[in-house]
Design an enzyme around this catalytic site. Structure first.
Site, PDB file in Angstrom:
ATOM      1  N   ARG A   1       0.820  -1.213   0.000  1.00  0.00           N
ATOM      2  CA  ARG A   1       0.000   0.000   0.000  1.00  0.00           C
ATOM      3  C   ARG A   1       0.850   1.257   0.000  1.00  0.00           C
ATOM      4  O   ARG A   1       1.825   1.371   0.744  1.00  0.00           O
ATOM      5  CB  ARG A   1      -0.914   0.034   1.226  1.00  0.00           C
ATOM      6  CG  ARG A   1      -1.622   1.401   1.334  1.00  0.00           C
ATOM      7  CD  ARG A   1      -2.978   1.356   1.798  1.00  0.00           C
ATOM      8  NE  ARG A   1      -3.609   2.676   1.710  1.00  0.00           N
ATOM      9  CZ  ARG A   1      -4.660   3.015   2.405  1.00  0.00           C
ATOM     10  NH1 ARG A   1      -5.218   2.155   3.214  1.00  0.00           N
ATOM     11  NH2 ARG A   1      -5.195   4.204   2.262  1.00  0.00           N
TER      12      ARG A   1
ATOM     13  N   ARG B   1      -6.324   2.353  -3.881  1.00  0.00           N
ATOM     14  CA  ARG B   1      -5.454   1.668  -2.930  1.00  0.00           C
ATOM     15  C   ARG B   1      -5.366   0.185  -3.236  1.00  0.00           C
ATOM     16  O   ARG B   1      -6.356  -0.443  -3.595  1.00  0.00           O
ATOM     17  CB  ARG B   1      -5.895   1.903  -1.495  1.00  0.00           C
ATOM     18  CG  ARG B   1      -7.293   1.435  -1.197  1.00  0.00           C
ATOM     19  CD  ARG B   1      -7.897   2.179  -0.064  1.00  0.00           C
ATOM     20  NE  ARG B   1      -8.330   3.471  -0.532  1.00  0.00           N
ATOM     21  CZ  ARG B   1      -9.092   4.269   0.129  1.00  0.00           C
ATOM     22  NH1 ARG B   1      -9.524   3.952   1.308  1.00  0.00           N
ATOM     23  NH2 ARG B   1      -9.456   5.427  -0.360  1.00  0.00           N
TER      24      ARG B   1
ATOM     25  N   ASP C   1      -6.719  -1.763   1.926  1.00  0.00           N
ATOM     26  CA  ASP C   1      -7.117  -0.874   3.015  1.00  0.00           C
ATOM     27  C   ASP C   1      -7.752  -1.746   4.087  1.00  0.00           C
ATOM     28  O   ASP C   1      -8.712  -2.466   3.807  1.00  0.00           O
ATOM     29  CB  ASP C   1      -8.110   0.170   2.503  1.00  0.00           C
ATOM     30  CG  ASP C   1      -8.484   1.199   3.551  1.00  0.00           C
ATOM     31  OD1 ASP C   1      -7.620   1.544   4.374  1.00  0.00           O
ATOM     32  OD2 ASP C   1      -9.632   1.663   3.534  1.00  0.00           O
TER      33      ASP C   1
ATOM     34  N   ASP D   1      -9.407  -1.525   7.836  1.00  0.00           N
ATOM     35  CA  ASP D   1      -9.914  -0.626   8.879  1.00  0.00           C
ATOM     36  C   ASP D   1     -10.526  -1.435  10.016  1.00  0.00           C
ATOM     37  O   ASP D   1     -11.230  -2.423   9.785  1.00  0.00           O
ATOM     38  CB  ASP D   1     -11.010   0.298   8.326  1.00  0.00           C
ATOM     39  CG  ASP D   1     -10.477   1.350   7.381  1.00  0.00           C
ATOM     40  OD1 ASP D   1      -9.313   1.750   7.531  1.00  0.00           O
ATOM     41  OD2 ASP D   1     -11.231   1.762   6.486  1.00  0.00           O
TER      42      ASP D   1
END
Length: 159
Positions: free
Chosen positions: A83, A92, A95, A97
């Site tokens: 990344r 991206r 990712d 989260d």
């Protein structure tokens, strides 16, 4: 071990391979045990819209990492997978989260739990509802979700 939910998305390169690599990276450490992985959803970009569609999943894990340790691990895994952060909401490779971590409420500059935008993002809520409707804890308006361009994919993550 604490229960946590992670959102994983990608829109660069071999997107399904990127999701599989992220899930494998999570499973490769003893501090994380995979519990469930949602179906793969294809999602139109949000924010900066002039980019390829994303593939998104939500993963349920049990972890011995504390919340900030889990964040640090996820950020390191993103870097390991390639990344590069060019600009906010940009394309991206991967990712990861943190959406939820037990019933923890955390609001620091580095980490916010629950994720502050999760309930506004169909690409997060639909897969979360799929694997843990009790944790999703909201009524979802199917019309609003349809307007956000989230489509269940036939692709599957290997776990």
């Amino acid at each position: 071990m604490a229960k946590a939910f992670l959102s994983i998305g990608t829109n660069i390169g071999e997107r399904l391979d990127n999701l599989n690599s992220a899930v494998s990276g999570l499973a490769a450490v003893e501090q994380i045990k995979l519990i469930n992985v949602s179906s793969v959803y294809e999602t139109d970009a949000v924010g900066y819209e002039d980019q390829a569609a994303f593939l998104n999943i939500v993963v349920e894990i049990e972890t011995s990492f504390a919340p900030v340790e889990l964040l640090d691990f996820c950020l390191a895994l993103e870097l390991e997978l390639g990344r590069v952060r060019l600009f906010k909401w940009g394309p991206r490779l991967i990712d990861i989260d943190i959406l939820l971590y037990e019933d923890v409420k955390l609001d620091t500059e580095k980490l916010k739990i629950p994720h502050p935008y999760m309930k506004e993002r169909a690409f997060v809520m639909i897969p979360l509802i799929e694997i843990s409707p009790d944790k999703a804890n909201i009524q979802v308006n199917q019309v609003v979700l349809a307007e956000q361009g989230v489509r269940k994919s036939k692709k599957q993550v290997n776990w």
